[in-house]
Design a protein around this motif. Structure first.
Motif, short mmCIF file in Angstrom:
data_model
loop_
_atom_site.label_atom_id
_atom_site.label_comp_id
_atom_site.label_asym_id
_atom_site.label_seq_id
_atom_site.Cartn_x
_atom_site.Cartn_y
_atom_site.Cartn_z
N ASN A 127 16.73 -23.98 -43.44
CA ASN A 127 15.68 -24.71 -42.73
C ASN A 127 15.03 -23.86 -41.65
O ASN A 127 13.81 -23.91 -41.45
CB ASN A 127 16.26 -25.99 -42.11
CG ASN A 127 16.58 -27.04 -43.15
OD1 ASN A 127 15.86 -27.21 -44.13
ND2 ASN A 127 17.68 -27.76 -42.94
N VAL A 150 11.05 -22.70 -41.42
CA VAL A 150 10.20 -22.99 -40.27
C VAL A 150 9.58 -21.72 -39.71
O VAL A 150 8.36 -21.64 -39.49
CB VAL A 150 11.02 -23.72 -39.17
CG1 VAL A 150 10.21 -23.82 -37.87
CG2 VAL A 150 11.41 -25.12 -39.63
N ARG A 199 5.55 -33.64 -40.33
CA ARG A 199 6.58 -33.26 -41.30
C ARG A 199 7.75 -34.24 -41.30
O ARG A 199 8.25 -34.62 -42.36
CB ARG A 199 7.08 -31.86 -40.99
CG ARG A 199 6.11 -30.74 -41.29
CD ARG A 199 5.93 -30.52 -42.78
NE ARG A 199 7.16 -30.11 -43.42
CZ ARG A 199 7.53 -28.84 -43.61
NH1 ARG A 199 6.74 -27.87 -43.19
NH2 ARG A 199 8.67 -28.55 -44.22
N ASP A 253 10.54 -35.44 -43.79
CA ASP A 253 11.30 -34.19 -43.83
C ASP A 253 12.10 -34.08 -42.53
O ASP A 253 11.77 -33.31 -41.63
CB ASP A 253 10.34 -33.00 -43.98
CG ASP A 253 11.09 -31.70 -44.24
OD1 ASP A 253 12.33 -31.72 -44.27
OD2 ASP A 253 10.42 -30.66 -44.39
N THR A 255 13.67 -30.54 -41.28
CA THR A 255 12.75 -29.63 -40.58
C THR A 255 12.51 -30.09 -39.15
O THR A 255 12.50 -29.29 -38.21
CB THR A 255 11.42 -29.56 -41.33
OG1 THR A 255 11.65 -29.07 -42.65
CG2 THR A 255 10.45 -28.64 -40.62
#
Length: 321
Positions: A79, A83, A280, A286, A289
């Motif tokens: 993750n 990012v 997000r 999500d 994230t």
């Protein structure tokens, strides 16, 4: 001989431990009502601030709501890689830092100036009126602030836009101009929060020993000399503390205000980390994230607070601990 010294040292350590234990016990018995009053606050922070930190584990998982936190598969630092490798992240980080630095540079001085001006006003009723007028906007939500701003800057019906169109024949829409987005955010933030920020400084100014001013008057010091040598040094520690706290939130940049004022035409200068995470994490579900970015922001803020606190102490301030 060495064994004797070791025995003496052990005895000294034992005595110190007993002394500390007795002092703690004595303090608990003497101030037990105060400690009992702390219990609700401690429970609140435990339930709503510390226990939810266990949810940070989803930053290292491919979180699935159907499987839950514990049954979702581990993916390590994937993750974080996603990012930081995102093409949007550099722009988001830049916009966030720019807005936060602008807030620190331009939004703290109006608070201080207003407090100094109010401190010099001797007419009580006039001082109270100014305080009420400047403190009132703090209670307005950002939705209402945006509505007021829109009523002034709307392209067709806004007061300022209509006045410009009437006198110069120009059609303007400042809310969708990239050059004006950040100034509008700063100006509305100053208008909304300056009164509340001034109250903090006024409380500090009230604690300054008035005998210092009397002695300065006897020595022939004017108002500017008193301000420079007594008033400003008296609020220096609080000013530095507020700077340290703001530096710790440098990656926040005011999500609520920015999200409400944001539109598609100003994404290039107004889209910050929090608005991206909202899209997000909430709109696209999500959550991994969103948690990853939140953990990154907390870590950066923690480091910045430590560094800023050390710098404040190095230059003569008291810091926050």
């Amino acid at each position: 001989m060495r064994n004797v010294h070791l025995a003496d040292d052990a005895l000294t350590v034992t005595k110190k431990r007993k002394s500390v234990a007795l002092s703690i016990k004595h303090a608990c018995m003497r101030y037990h009502w105060l400690y009992m009053m702390m219990i609700p606050g401690l429970i609140y922070y435990l339930i709503y601030h510390y226990i939810p930190m266990l949810g940070l584990i989803i930053s290292f998982k491919d979180y699935n709501m159907m499987q839950g936190i514990w049954k979702s598969p581990w993916i390590g630092l994937q993750n974080f890689r996603e990012v930081f490798s995102s093409p949007d992240f550099p722009l988001l980080l830049k916009n966030t830092l720019v807005l936060s630095v602008y807030r620190i540079l331009f939004n703290m001085l109006p608070d201080l100036l207003l407090a100094l001006i109010l401190n010099e006003i001797r007419v009580r009723w006039f001082k109270r009126i100014i305080q009420t007028v400047t403190y009132g906007p703090y209670f307005l939500s950002w939705i209402i602030v945006y509505g007021l701003t829109f009523s002034f800057l709307a392209p067709d019906s806004g007061l300022i836009s209509s006045w410009v169109n009437e006198h110069w024949g120009l059609s303007i829409n400042l809310l969708t101009e990239k050059e004006w987005f950040r100034p509008i955010l700063l100006l509305t933030d100053i208008w909304k929060n300056t009164g509340f920020g001034a109250i903090i400084y006024l409380a500090v100014l009230a604690t300054i020993n008035q005998e210092l001013y009397e002695a300065a008057v006897v020595d022939g010091a004017g108002r500017w000399s008193q301000l420079w040598h007594i008033t400003l040094p008296g609020i220096r520690d609080v000013f530095l503390m507020l700077i340290i706290l703001r530096i710790g939130h440098i990656l926040d940049a005011g999500f609520e205000q920015t999200y409400i004022f944001l539109n598609a035409r100003v994404y290039e200068v107004g889209d910050i980390i929090d608005t991206w995470v909202f899209r997000r994490g909430i709109e696209n579900l999500d959550f991994s994230t969103a948690s990853t970015v939140g953990l990154f922001k907390s870590f950066v803020g923690f480091i910045l607070v430590i560094v800023a606190n050390k710098l404040a102490k190095k230059f003569g301030g008291s810091g926050i601990w």
